[in-house]
Motif scaffolding. Structure first.
Motif, PDB file in Angstrom:
ATOM      1  N   VAL A  90      -5.283 -18.774  29.667  1.00 36.61           N
ATOM      2  CA  VAL A  90      -6.029 -20.043  29.827  1.00 36.61           C
ATOM      3  C   VAL A  90      -6.665 -20.432  28.481  1.00 36.61           C
ATOM      4  CG1 VAL A  90      -8.271 -21.173  30.662  1.00 36.61           C
ATOM      5  CG2 VAL A  90      -6.826 -19.703  32.107  1.00 36.61           C
ATOM      6  N   VAL A  91      -7.041 -19.347  27.744  1.00 39.67           N
ATOM      7  CA  VAL A  91      -7.599 -19.487  26.521  1.00 39.67           C
ATOM      8  C   VAL A  91      -6.467 -20.170  25.554  1.00 39.67           C
ATOM      9  CG1 VAL A  91      -8.887 -19.028  24.330  1.00 39.67           C
ATOM     10  CG2 VAL A  91      -9.567 -18.112  26.836  1.00 39.67           C
ATOM     11  N   VAL A  92      -5.129 -19.683  25.599  1.00 36.57           N
ATOM     12  CA  VAL A  92      -3.779 -19.914  24.826  1.00 36.57           C
ATOM     13  C   VAL A  92      -3.672 -21.204  25.131  1.00 36.57           C
ATOM     14  CG1 VAL A  92      -1.599 -19.662  24.498  1.00 36.57           C
ATOM     15  CG2 VAL A  92      -2.937 -17.539  24.601  1.00 36.57           C
ATOM     16  N   VAL A  93      -3.617 -21.865  26.313  1.00 38.71           N
ATOM     17  CA  VAL A  93      -3.472 -23.134  26.612  1.00 38.71           C
ATOM     18  C   VAL A  93      -4.512 -24.280  26.046  1.00 38.71           C
ATOM     19  CG1 VAL A  93      -3.260 -24.982  28.369  1.00 38.71           C
ATOM     20  CG2 VAL A  93      -2.155 -22.605  28.853  1.00 38.71           C
ATOM     21  N   PHE A  94      -5.736 -23.839  26.193  1.00 35.71           N
ATOM     22  CA  PHE A  94      -6.711 -24.296  25.680  1.00 35.71           C
ATOM     23  C   PHE A  94      -6.551 -24.527  23.961  1.00 35.71           C
ATOM     24  CE2 PHE A  94     -10.923 -23.909  23.356  1.00 35.71           C
ATOM     25  CZ  PHE A  94     -11.558 -24.734  23.676  1.00 35.71           C
ATOM     26  N   ALA A  95      -6.266 -23.411  23.339  1.00 30.14           N
ATOM     27  CA  ALA A  95      -6.018 -23.851  21.849  1.00 30.14           C
ATOM     28  C   ALA A  95      -4.837 -24.479  21.413  1.00 30.14           C
ATOM     29  CB  ALA A  95      -6.088 -22.308  21.455  1.00 30.14           C
ATOM     30  N   ALA A  96      -3.759 -24.053  22.410  1.00 27.56           N
ATOM     31  CA  ALA A  96      -2.527 -25.097  22.212  1.00 27.56           C
ATOM     32  C   ALA A  96      -2.693 -26.477  22.064  1.00 27.56           C
ATOM     33  CB  ALA A  96      -1.548 -24.479  22.937  1.00 27.56           C
TER      34      ALA A  96
END
Length: 408
Positions: free
Chosen positions: A255-261
């Motif tokens: 979830v945080v990877v998608v957020f940062a991407a």
């Protein structure tokens, strides 16, 4: 100089500036990875070091205390001795302390080493802004700063994609050892290849004007509000999703990877768009901050992994797209000669949001046990930041003429 020789000089300088931008971006990416590693590693590291849930925020706060101090000192030093040495030294020493943190055996030692990592890492931001401001003109700085500030988003992505898997395969210490060694190697490459723009070196004007500059102060306060939301999310979202809703740690990291991407993709796009529009960067940044506050409130009301994933990309755009606009405004307010000092001072003030939010959110969640209350606390930051930013007089407007040498 002949026309041919002059054209070769301009062409060489044009190629060199992209090398400078690439290395500044890579350096900030690695210090962002180092900073973001604590989020996905915190539960396992805290258990190993005997730290309570509320106490986990102290490690992030210790990092940001050091980071704030080095932003101010690094900016001043970069304007005086050159940003190449400051950036390379910052990254190398931060990497060394990352390796050291991966070997600590007590909470007290860990908090102290986190503060040292931050104290070393913070100087590279101001040094990078000074290098980019000196190699790129005003009409290109939106794109250049968009690429440069992609680093914070990418750092969060890399840490949240890699650290949970390293923990599953090895332990939490392996991530600190790996990222520390990579940081030190990249620092040596930066030292070898970066170049300061010596032809722009001039006698520095006094710093008193920066200290008294109303607009730079307001810009820093707006950044405070934005980073309160951004790094509060980065620091606590993994733990809150895992503890508050039973989400699998690897899924929470995704979830945080998608957020940062989303932020990583959007930063150069919004920078280029404002360059081409030529209508200023303040009001687009205000709109982004307001939208970010709304996204955090919505995120706090969700409960399932699929809902978190669906909202993550939208929230990530709000969390990161204001930053290249704020950073690109700095050289316009300070002038190129003091861009490092101004960027360091502005970012130091802004990073106070990162210093305070981990402890505040941890305490609120500890007392209330409420996921939504924690995210409402995060949402207050960008909302206040938007209000403050609306009072900034952007360079080149009737109320704020551009400083001498801003377009250099």
């Amino acid at each position: 100089m002949s026309d041919y020789a002059a054209s070769l000089s301009v062409e060489g300088r044009s190629r060199r500036r992209w090398v400078v931008l690439l290395l500044c971006w890579a350096s900030l990416t690695m210090t962002s990875v180092d900073r973001s590693t604590w989020g996905p590693a915190s539960l396992q590291a805290g258990a190993a070091l005997g730290v309570s849930l509320a106490g986990l925020g102290a490690f992030a706060t210790a990092y940001y205390v050091g980071y704030v101090l080095s932003n101010v000192g690094g900016g001043l030093l970069g304007d005086r001795i050159g940003s190449r040495v400051v950036l390379s030294g910052s990254l190398f020493t931060a990497g060394g302390f990352m390796v050291a943190f991966g070997s600590v055996s007590s909470a007290g030692a860990g908090i102290a080493v986190q503060a040292l990592i931050g104290l070393c890492a913070g100087a590279d931001f101001a040094a990078g802004v000074k290098l980019i401001a000196s190699w790129f003109g005003e009409r290109e700085r939106g794109l250049a700063m968009g690429v440069f500030t992609m680093a914070s988003s990418l750092g969060t992505m890399i840490a949240n994609a890699v650290v949970p898997r390293l923990i599953q395969a090895y332990d939490w210490r392996s991530s600190y050892h790996l990222f520390g060694v990579v940081s030190m190697g990249l620092a040596l490459l930066c030292l070898a290849l970066l170049r300061d723009r010596r032809e722009l070196s001039v006698r520095l004007p006094p710093l008193r004007g920066l200290v008294r500059d109303r607009d730079l102060m307001l810009l820093g306060l707006a950044g405070f509000g934005g980073l309160w939301g951004t790094y509060g999310f980065v620091t606590w979202s993994n733990t809150l999703m895992v503890r508050g809703h039973g989400i699998d740690p690897v899924a929470a990291g995704t979830v945080v990877v998608v957020f940062a991407a989303a932020g990583a993709v959007g930063k150069p796009v919004i920078g280029l768009a404002t360059d081409l529009a030529g209508r200023g960067r303040k009001w687009p940044a205000v709109a982004v901050l307001v939208a970010f506050a709304g996204c955090l409130l919505v995120f706090g009301g969700m409960e399932s992994e699929s809902a978190f994933l669906a909202m993550a990309a939208v929230a990530g755009l709000g969390a990161y797209l204001y930053s290249p606009l704020l950073v690109a405004m700095v050289p316009g307010l300070s002038g190129t000669a003091l861009a490092g000092s101004a960027a360091g001072a502005m970012n130091a003030l802004a990073q106070l949001g990162s210093v305070t939010v981990p402890v505040v959110v941890g305490a609120i969640y500890q007392v209330t046990g409420s996921f939504s209350a924690a995210f409402a606390t995060l949402a207050a930051g960008p909302l206040v930041g938007a209000v403050v930013l609306s009072f900034v007089r952007e360079a080149g407007t009737a109320g704020r003429p551009s400083p001498q040498g801003v377009g250099a």
